[in-house]
Design a protein around this motif. Structure first.
Motif, short mmCIF file in Angstrom:
data_model
loop_
_atom_site.label_atom_id
_atom_site.label_comp_id
_atom_site.label_asym_id
_atom_site.label_seq_id
_atom_site.Cartn_x
_atom_site.Cartn_y
_atom_site.Cartn_z
N LEU A 181 0.83 -1.21 0.00
CA LEU A 181 0.00 0.00 0.00
C LEU A 181 0.86 1.26 0.00
O LEU A 181 0.53 2.24 -0.68
CB LEU A 181 -0.96 0.00 1.20
N LEU A 182 1.96 1.24 0.74
CA LEU A 182 2.87 2.38 0.74
C LEU A 182 3.44 2.60 -0.66
O LEU A 182 3.47 3.74 -1.16
CB LEU A 182 4.00 2.16 1.75
N PHE A 183 3.88 1.53 -1.29
CA PHE A 183 4.43 1.64 -2.65
C PHE A 183 3.38 2.16 -3.63
O PHE A 183 3.65 3.07 -4.42
CB PHE A 183 4.96 0.27 -3.10
N LEU A 184 2.18 1.61 -3.55
CA LEU A 184 1.10 2.03 -4.44
C LEU A 184 0.77 3.51 -4.23
O LEU A 184 0.66 4.27 -5.19
CB LEU A 184 -0.15 1.17 -4.21
N ALA A 228 2.69 5.85 -2.94
CA ALA A 228 3.82 6.69 -3.34
C ALA A 228 3.88 6.86 -4.86
O ALA A 228 4.08 7.98 -5.36
CB ALA A 228 5.13 6.10 -2.82
N VAL A 229 3.69 5.78 -5.59
CA VAL A 229 3.72 5.84 -7.06
C VAL A 229 2.55 6.68 -7.57
O VAL A 229 2.73 7.58 -8.41
CB VAL A 229 3.71 4.43 -7.67
N LEU A 230 1.35 6.40 -7.09
CA LEU A 230 0.18 7.18 -7.52
C LEU A 230 0.35 8.65 -7.19
O LEU A 230 0.08 9.53 -8.03
CB LEU A 230 -1.10 6.65 -6.86
N GLY A 231 0.76 8.93 -5.97
CA GLY A 231 0.96 10.32 -5.56
C GLY A 231 1.97 11.03 -6.43
O GLY A 231 1.74 12.15 -6.88
N PHE A 232 3.09 10.37 -6.70
CA PHE A 232 4.12 10.95 -7.55
C PHE A 232 3.57 11.26 -8.94
O PHE A 232 3.80 12.35 -9.49
CB PHE A 232 5.32 9.99 -7.66
N VAL A 233 2.84 10.32 -9.53
CA VAL A 233 2.29 10.51 -10.88
C VAL A 233 1.31 11.69 -10.90
O VAL A 233 1.37 12.54 -11.79
CB VAL A 233 1.60 9.21 -11.38
#
Length: 134
Positions: A11-14, A16-21
């Motif tokens: 969930l952290l990875f997901l 972080a990636v979504l937020g970055f995008v």
């Protein structure tokens, strides 16, 4: 790793990636392309109320993207971004086929699916939300 820890890491990875995008896309609208060009693009794509829609989209991408990264008000942020992406799907990408190379909806659909995962499973323990609910 135990299952809760694996789930939290995923969930952290997901997030972080979504937020970055989303932050990158919001930043592109305001600082790279500029809002005048963004409004023009929204108008050319026949998005209703292009000026208002462009500003709402930019603010949602920047603010909610940041909230996803830190994991604060996560399900609300993901829900707002899901609505923004649903609008992009309907008004911009749906009539262009599947593939992103032709302006299609595949990328937007993947973003919506990922955001729904965040809505359903929450932010996980490695988040501000997780810290506040302990």
């Amino acid at each position: 790793m135990d299952k809760p820890a694996t789930r939290d890491a995923a969930l952290l990875f997901l997030r972080a990636v979504l937020g970055f995008v989303f932050i990158a896309h919001g930043w592109q609208k305001i600082a790279i392309d500029g809002m005048d060009e963004t409004i023009g693009a929204f108008s050319a794509m026949h998005v209703p109320q292009p000026k208002l829609s462009a500003y709402i989209t930019m603010v949602a991408e920047l603010a909610c993207g940041g909230l996803l990264v830190v994991g604060f008000l996560t399900t609300i942020a993901a829900a707002v971004l899901t609505l923004v992406m649903a609008g992009a799907l309907y008004f911009v990408h749906l009539d262009s086929g599947v593939f992103v190379g032709t302006g299609g909806f595949e990328y937007v659909l993947v973003l919506i699916a990922a955001l729904i995962m965040v809505i359903v499973f929450g932010s996980g323990r490695v988040s501000i939300d997780g810290a506040l609910t302990r």
